[in-house]
Design a protein around this motif. Structure first.
Motif, PDB file in Angstrom:
ATOM      1  N   ALA A  16       0.830  -1.204   0.000  1.00  0.00           N
ATOM      2  CA  ALA A  16       0.000   0.000   0.000  1.00  0.00           C
ATOM      3  C   ALA A  16       0.868   1.260   0.000  1.00  0.00           C
ATOM      4  O   ALA A  16       0.568   2.239  -0.699  1.00  0.00           O
ATOM      5  N   ILE A  17       1.955   1.222   0.759  1.00  0.00           N
ATOM      6  CA  ILE A  17       2.880   2.371   0.794  1.00  0.00           C
ATOM      7  C   ILE A  17       3.530   2.555  -0.571  1.00  0.00           C
ATOM      8  O   ILE A  17       3.668   3.685  -1.073  1.00  0.00           O
ATOM      9  N   ILE A  18       3.911   1.449  -1.209  1.00  0.00           N
ATOM     10  CA  ILE A  18       4.525   1.516  -2.542  1.00  0.00           C
ATOM     11  C   ILE A  18       3.523   2.077  -3.546  1.00  0.00           C
ATOM     12  O   ILE A  18       3.866   2.924  -4.377  1.00  0.00           O
ATOM     13  N   LYS A  19       2.286   1.626  -3.483  1.00  0.00           N
ATOM     14  CA  LYS A  19       1.244   2.110  -4.388  1.00  0.00           C
ATOM     15  C   LYS A  19       1.057   3.621  -4.243  1.00  0.00           C
ATOM     16  O   LYS A  19       1.009   4.364  -5.224  1.00  0.00           O
ATOM     17  N   GLU A  20       1.010   4.085  -3.009  1.00  0.00           N
ATOM     18  CA  GLU A  20       0.845   5.515  -2.736  1.00  0.00           C
ATOM     19  C   GLU A  20       2.054   6.316  -3.242  1.00  0.00           C
ATOM     20  O   GLU A  20       1.902   7.368  -3.863  1.00  0.00           O
ATOM     21  N   ALA A  21       3.244   5.801  -2.985  1.00  0.00           N
ATOM     22  CA  ALA A  21       4.465   6.496  -3.419  1.00  0.00           C
ATOM     23  C   ALA A  21       4.557   6.548  -4.934  1.00  0.00           C
ATOM     24  O   ALA A  21       4.966   7.568  -5.507  1.00  0.00           O
ATOM     25  N   ALA A  22       4.178   5.464  -5.601  1.00  0.00           N
ATOM     26  CA  ALA A  22       4.227   5.433  -7.059  1.00  0.00           C
ATOM     27  C   ALA A  22       3.284   6.481  -7.647  1.00  0.00           C
ATOM     28  O   ALA A  22       3.650   7.203  -8.589  1.00  0.00           O
ATOM     29  N   ILE A  27       5.509   7.330 -11.047  1.00  0.00           N
ATOM     30  CA  ILE A  27       6.235   6.194 -11.625  1.00  0.00           C
ATOM     31  C   ILE A  27       5.470   4.919 -11.275  1.00  0.00           C
ATOM     32  O   ILE A  27       4.555   4.924 -10.462  1.00  0.00           O
ATOM     33  N   SER A  28       5.882   3.824 -11.874  1.00  0.00           N
ATOM     34  CA  SER A  28       5.169   2.574 -11.629  1.00  0.00           C
ATOM     35  C   SER A  28       5.577   1.961 -10.284  1.00  0.00           C
ATOM     36  O   SER A  28       6.668   2.224  -9.762  1.00  0.00           O
ATOM     37  N   GLU A  29       4.681   1.155  -9.758  1.00  0.00           N
ATOM     38  CA  GLU A  29       5.001   0.409  -8.535  1.00  0.00           C
ATOM     39  C   GLU A  29       6.194  -0.516  -8.793  1.00  0.00           C
ATOM     40  O   GLU A  29       7.063  -0.671  -7.935  1.00  0.00           O
ATOM     41  N   ALA A  30       6.239  -1.098  -9.988  1.00  0.00           N
ATOM     42  CA  ALA A  30       7.341  -2.000 -10.336  1.00  0.00           C
ATOM     43  C   ALA A  30       8.687  -1.280 -10.269  1.00  0.00           C
ATOM     44  O   ALA A  30       9.686  -1.861  -9.827  1.00  0.00           O
ATOM     45  N   GLU A  31       8.708  -0.012 -10.698  1.00  0.00           N
ATOM     46  CA  GLU A  31       9.972   0.744 -10.653  1.00  0.00           C
ATOM     47  C   GLU A  31      10.439   0.943  -9.214  1.00  0.00           C
ATOM     48  O   GLU A  31      11.628   0.816  -8.912  1.00  0.00           O
ATOM     49  N   ILE A  32       9.523   1.231  -8.321  1.00  0.00           N
ATOM     50  CA  ILE A  32       9.896   1.387  -6.905  1.00  0.00           C
ATOM     51  C   ILE A  32      10.418   0.059  -6.355  1.00  0.00           C
ATOM     52  O   ILE A  32      11.419   0.024  -5.637  1.00  0.00           O
ATOM     53  N   ILE A  33       9.766  -1.029  -6.715  1.00  0.00           N
ATOM     54  CA  ILE A  33      10.218  -2.348  -6.250  1.00  0.00           C
ATOM     55  C   ILE A  33      11.586  -2.678  -6.835  1.00  0.00           C
ATOM     56  O   ILE A  33      12.474  -3.177  -6.133  1.00  0.00           O
ATOM     57  N   ARG A  34      11.812  -2.358  -8.117  1.00  0.00           N
ATOM     58  CA  ARG A  34      13.137  -2.580  -8.726  1.00  0.00           C
ATOM     59  C   ARG A  34      14.215  -1.773  -8.002  1.00  0.00           C
ATOM     60  O   ARG A  34      15.320  -2.259  -7.753  1.00  0.00           O
ATOM     61  N   GLN A  35      13.898  -0.520  -7.665  1.00  0.00           N
ATOM     62  CA  GLN A  35      14.860   0.308  -6.927  1.00  0.00           C
ATOM     63  C   GLN A  35      15.181  -0.323  -5.574  1.00  0.00           C
ATOM     64  O   GLN A  35      16.332  -0.349  -5.150  1.00  0.00           O
TER      65      GLN A  35
END
Length: 88
Positions: A16-22, A27-35
């Motif tokens: 949920a935090i990643i979704k909000e930040a994206a 940017i995409s949620e996937a990009e945050i996860i890749r980072q």
């Protein structure tokens, strides 16, 4: 760069935090996860060489700025002139 797909389990609150930040960053949620994966990989990497390969003897206290500068300058001089610092 080629990507490889993988599956991981994640805490719903983290997602949920990643979704909000994206959304906020555009940017995409996937990009945050890749980072995050990249940061984790770099934090756990084993390097071929140690970060500090040289050690310096000291007085057992935090040296002053000028003492550090002088010690480093002396070490560079010794490295560049192998005959310096040796008794004749």
């Amino acid at each position: 760069m080629s990507m490889k797909r993988t599956n991981v389990y994640a805490d719903p609150e983290d997602l949920a935090i990643i979704k909000e930040a994206a959304k906020r960053r555009g940017i995409s949620e996937a990009e945050i996860i890749r980072q995050g994966i990249h940061l984790a990989a770099m934090a756990n990497r084993v390097w071929d060489e140690p970060l500090f390969s040289r050690t310096f003897e000291g007085p057992g206290r935090t040296p002053s700025k000028s003492e550090v500068r002088d010690t480093v300058a002396d070490a560079v001089r010794r490295e560049n002139d192998p005959d310096s610092g040796t008794a004749a």
